[in-house]
Design an enzyme around this catalytic site. Structure first.
Site, PDB file in Angstrom:
ATOM      1  N   ASP A 176       1.378   8.362  -0.419  1.00 42.43           N
ATOM      2  CA  ASP A 176       1.458   7.269  -1.380  1.00 42.43           C
ATOM      3  C   ASP A 176       0.887   5.997  -0.766  1.00 42.43           C
ATOM      4  OD1 ASP A 176       2.726   8.910  -3.214  1.00 42.43           O
ATOM      5  OD2 ASP A 176       4.740   8.345  -2.548  1.00 42.43           O
ATOM      6  N   LYS A 177       0.447   5.092  -1.616  1.00 39.05           N
ATOM      7  CA  LYS A 177      -0.151   3.836  -1.163  1.00 39.05           C
ATOM      8  C   LYS A 177       0.715   3.134  -0.117  1.00 39.05           C
ATOM      9  CE  LYS A 177      -1.378  -0.791  -2.831  1.00 39.05           C
ATOM     10  NZ  LYS A 177      -1.474  -1.675  -4.010  1.00 39.05           N
TER      11      LYS A 177
END
Length: 353
Positions: A176-177
């Site tokens: 995830d970012k």
């Protein structure tokens, strides 16, 4: 349909069309050519009897067949296509013999997603077949709506010529970012295929460190085996679901307590599957949402502005040499600062409190 443009090279024409003037190439290559070119290319297409009564977007796709339909749809949405001198706002409009379609072959947000971008990537290991990257929090892995540029994929394309020869620049899994830590990236197609099979067969070991809210309790080890699917109340989230009533996939995570405090806990997370937001969802299901993970019930604290999750260990057999490889990523400063604020300690050497 007659087609005119600036370049002289020819591509095979679909039946009933005068050849397009651009060479045959893949969607990625075509998009990159558009981005790097100094000029925007104009294509002019004239409908013939074979196309009378057909939809304009279908005729357009036949006339510039070397580009993907999704790219042409972006051009239509951007107002880059005209029919008889007027912007084509209704792709389903029917064409007649002699109608003139003109299209500006220009970069779009999605085509720019394939543009190389120089960035400082932390490479932990590199050989002819693969890279191990330590991804910082805040770096998006794949281009997507809202993040068409500035992604890991863009950085890999700029760093390595080999990245342009493999799908997705060799990326075989994602973080995830706002999750930091280790990722493996392939540098050729055979390695990419092998890594994908290894991940599917659970032959790549991935461990994470998570800092979560609330005291963990006395039970040091917990195993969560609970399927994950879209949250029926909020389609932007994932959730533990009942497969008898909702769609989802099996998911399993092991959690090992490394440190406890009144404010929260430090936990090692071992993935057995790789579902979207798996650790975040499973931790929330235990009543221990990750610190600053506001999507799943976490709260932002002064020392941590992103979800407190770090891919700390990656282990695999090299797809070519079969050598056992184990990598560790040091704790980022924000996670280390939060542990210090809570009176907890993580030993980088032993992987324990």
């Amino acid at each position: 349909m007659a087609s005119q443009g600036k370049k002289a090279s020819q591509a095979p024409a679909p039946q009933g069309l005068v050849p397009s003037d651009a060479p045959e190439q893949s969607w990625d290559e075509a998009a990159e050519d558009l981005i790097s070119g100094a000029e925007v290319e104009q294509r002019e297409l004239t409908a013939t009897t074979e196309h009378h009564g057909q939809r304009a977007d279908k005729v357009l796709a036949l006339g510039v067949s070397e580009f993907s339909r999704s790219y042409l749809q972006q051009l239509l949405a951007d107002g880059a296509v005209t029919l008889n001198g007027k912007v084509l706002t209704k792709p389903s409009a029917k064409v007649s013999v002699g109608d003139q379609l003109r299209v500006e072959m220009r970069p779009t947000q999605q085509s720019m997603a394939f543009q190389p971008e120089e960035m400082d990537l932390q490479v932990v290991y590199e050989d002819d077949d693969l890279l191990i990257i330590n991804k910082p929090a805040g770096l998006v892995v794949h281009p997507a709506p809202g993040n068409w540029t500035g992604t890991l994929l863009n950085g890999l394309l700029a760093r390595d010529e080999k990245a342009r020869q493999v799908p997705r620049a060799g990326i075989v899994h994602r973080l995830d970012k706002d999750t930091s830590g280790l990722m493996v990236v392939a540098r050729n197609r055979s390695t990419m295929d092998a890594l994908i099979k290894m991940i599917a067969a659970r032959d790549v070991s991935r461990q994470y460190l998570a800092i979560a809210h609330k005291d963990w309790g006395s039970r040091k080890h917990r195993e969560v085996s609970a399927p994950i699917g879209r949250d029926p109340r909020n389609r932007l989230r994932m959730a533990v679901v009942d497969l008898s009533h909702q769609s989802g996939k099996p998911a399993k995570t092991d959690f090992i307590l490394l440190g406890n405090a009144d404010e929260g806990c430090l936990v090692r997370c071992v993935l057995h599957t790789g579902r979207t937001h798996q650790i975040r969802v499973h931790m929330a299901s235990l009543g221990h949402p990750l610190v600053a993970d506001t999507v799943y019930g976490g709260k932002i604290v002064p020392a941590m502005g992103r979800q407190a999750l770090h891919a700390v260990r990656l282990a695999l057999a090299h797809p070519v040499s079969l050598e056992t490889m184990v990598f560790h990523a040091p704790l980022p400063a924000d996670l280390a600062g939060l542990l210090q604020a809570w009176g907890l300690h993580y030993d980088e050497k032993t992987g324990s409190e």
